[in-house]
Design an enzyme around this catalytic site. Structure first.
Site, PDB file in Angstrom:
ATOM      1  N   GLU A 227       0.832  -1.205   0.000  1.00 36.37           N
ATOM      2  CA  GLU A 227       0.000   0.000   0.000  1.00 36.37           C
ATOM      3  C   GLU A 227       0.870   1.260   0.000  1.00 36.37           C
ATOM      4  O   GLU A 227       0.772   2.123   0.884  1.00 36.37           O
ATOM      5  CB  GLU A 227      -0.982  -0.004   1.191  1.00 36.37           C
ATOM      6  CG  GLU A 227      -1.998  -1.122   1.064  1.00 36.37           C
ATOM      7  CD  GLU A 227      -3.202  -1.033   2.012  1.00 36.37           C
ATOM      8  OE1 GLU A 227      -3.201  -0.182   2.922  1.00 36.37           O
ATOM      9  OE2 GLU A 227      -4.146  -1.820   1.819  1.00 36.37           O
TER      10      GLU A 227
ATOM     11  N   GLU B 199      -5.211  -8.597  -0.668  1.00 32.33           N
ATOM     12  CA  GLU B 199      -5.984  -8.300   0.556  1.00 32.33           C
ATOM     13  C   GLU B 199      -7.429  -8.100   0.128  1.00 32.33           C
ATOM     14  O   GLU B 199      -7.720  -7.214  -0.688  1.00 32.33           O
ATOM     15  CB  GLU B 199      -5.467  -7.047   1.265  1.00 32.33           C
ATOM     16  CG  GLU B 199      -4.189  -7.298   2.031  1.00 32.33           C
ATOM     17  CD  GLU B 199      -3.723  -6.094   2.849  1.00 32.33           C
ATOM     18  OE1 GLU B 199      -4.575  -5.351   3.374  1.00 32.33           O
ATOM     19  OE2 GLU B 199      -2.487  -5.926   2.950  1.00 32.33           O
TER      20      GLU B 199
END
Ligand code: AHR
Length: 510
Positions: A187, A314
């Protein structure tokens, strides 16, 4: 036909048909789609997996026995560690050597708790070996250096007499480990460093240049991509990372969490929701298909041979933390709604298996949409666990084209979603499997199964319940469990009853 000239049969009532093509096989559903994520977060690792050798909780070399046994049953194909956001603050040298000499560090991302680093590289790699799972290690780009990242890979994979390889041997592991997947950061758009796609892409190339491993032990290298409906990360990475002898990008990761409300300020509750929240959760989760389509269309322009994978590493539900729980621990209950949602996502991943060759539900134990919940010595298996277990035959199976015809909509207010979702495959042992999900909370469906091959009966399992939020508790851990499901063709027609809010996985038999 004259009125009353023929008796009404069950087949007449069928409004929806599912057509399977067995002769025209699709992509292999990589078993890594069933990957699990374990982060240093809340009770995901400490207590959930690792209790230490001196714990009163029954354990094998520090790993709790009940969780280990349940995960073995689940045939977990892949484990991702150490994060998530945690990965970009993790320094691998803190987690090697004698445990009583390891430094205590503060987990500033998740709850500010102290981590004694008892679970480190050796503990993770041993755990994966015990489960027979492939490993996915997420490297620290945010607060690390290329040198630290390269040294970790050398420590893990080198068979040389280098100081790092000998340090691994001194710490109890003679042979190098196989590292199957390795990600450069996580991220990067947020907790991984708040970067722009351009800045990250340059850093990716910088770090990737120095990640050297023996030729026969090269991990699949993953770049940190976007989330939700973002496409600019995929575009920038695909346009700028060249494929050369020293540079590779084997996959781009993408994250998408399902919030009932779609609003990060107030996600929605894990239990006690109404039909409108049920519907919105299904509606929101199905958006993943568009995100996969738009991103993979960009990839197709640059990489028509589909060499680069698109990994949803995810995904899952993210509810409000229950009152009184540590907000940094992300512990949540898991209900039939999560089970139905898991089936929907898995069916989508199967449909895009050519590019979606890996995914990780977040997370394996005690965090977000978990497989397993623990409370000290107690453990329960969640409805999501049961769905993952029912879907085991799809691991490494070959997908079969499938289409749904007829009435298939679930409408609430001014929104509509498909009611039934389906996926079919031929397993590695040559058996045919069909997974069906009914997203409607109160309407069942009769489905006519049609194929270019005769199937006259099915046998498998169904997971359903009366309440939308049916779930297991530590007092009643077997409240919601799959039940046997069998049906036979009548008059040459195979018609399956699909209960409301259910997941059914069956073997199709001649
Ligand atoms: O899974 C919880 C967190 O969600 C992960 O650490 C992070 O990558 C994402 O934002």
């Amino acid at each position: 036909m004259a009125l009353g000239s023929h008796a009404v049969t069950a087949a007449d009532a069928v409004q929806t048909s599912v057509k399977i093509e067995t002769k025209n096989q699709g992509a292999v559903i990589n078993k890594a789609i069933y990957g699990q994520f374990m982060e240093h977060l809340g009770r995901g690792i400490y207590e959930g997996v690792w209790v230490g050798e001196d714990s009163k909780i029954p354990n094998t070399k520090g790993y709790r026995k009940d969780v280990l046994a349940a995960l073995k049953e689940l045939q977990v194909p892949l484990l991702r560690w150490p994060g998530g956001c945690f990965a970009d603050e993790y320094h691998w040298r803190d987690g090697i050597g004698p445990r009583d000499k390891r430094p205590a560090t503060v987990n500033t991302t998740w709850g500010g708790v102290t981590d004694d680093n008892a679970f480190g590289t050796h503990e993770f790699m041993t755990f994966a070996e015990m489960l027979g799972a492939e490993v996915y290690i997420n490297g620290n780009l945010g607060t690390g250096t290329p040198q630290e990242m390269a040294a970790w890979l050398e420590y893990l994979t080198s068979d040389s007499q280098s100081t790092l390889a000998n340090m691994r041997r001194a710490n109890g592991r003679d042979k190098p480990w196989k590292v199957d997947y390795f990600a450069i950061g996580n991220e990067a758009w947020g907790c991984g460093g708040t970067m722009t796609p351009e800045y990250y892409t340059n850093l990716y190339k910088h770090y990737a240049t120095f990640l050297k491993t023996p030729e026969d032990n090269r991990p699949i290298l993953i770049a940190s991509g976007g989330h939700t409906d973002q496409t600019e990360w995929t575009t920038t990475l695909m346009e700028n990372v060249p494929e050369t002898w020293s540079m590779r990008m084997d996959a781009i990761s993408h994250h998408y969490y399902t919030l009932p409300t779609g609003d990060w300020a107030k996600h929605g509750a894990a239990l006690g929701f109404n039909e409108s929240e049920w519907f919105d959760t299904m509606f929101n989760t199905l958006r993943i298909e568009d995100f996969i389509k738009t991103n993979t269309a960009i990839m197709d322009k640059h990489d028509p041979e589909k060499k680069v994978g698109f990994y949803v590493d995810e995904w899952g539900t993210w509810y409000d933390v229950a009152e009184g729980d540590n907000p940094g621990f992300l512990y949540q209950q898991n209900s039939l709604r999560d089970a139905v949602l898991a089936g929907l996502n898995l069916n989508i991943f199967h449909a895009y298996a050519e590019r979606v060759r890996m995914s990780n539900i977040a997370q394996m134990v005690n965090v977000l949409q978990a497989m397993i919940l623990t409370d000290k010595e107690k453990m329960l298996l969640t409805p999501t666990y049961h769905v993952f277990k029912m879907y085991i035959p799809f691991q490494d199976a070959t997908s079969l084209p499938i289409s749904i015809k007829g009435e298939n909509s679930y409408v609430l207010g001014d929104k509509e979603i498909p009611m039934v979702s389906a996926s079919a495959a031929i397993s590695t042992s040559g058996k045919y499997y069909l997974a069906l999900v009914n997203a409607h909370p109160s309407e069942s469906r009769k489905l006519a199964i049609e194929a270019d091959k005769t199937f006259s009966r099915v046998k498998g399992q169904v997971l359903t319940a009366d309440a939308m939020d049916a779930h297991n508790t530590f007092k009643q851990p077997n409240n919601l469990q799959p039940k046997a499901y069998k049906q036979k063709a009548k008059d040459g027609k195979l018609i399956l009853d699909l209960p409301a809010k259910s997941v059914v996985v069956v073997e199709l038999l001649d």
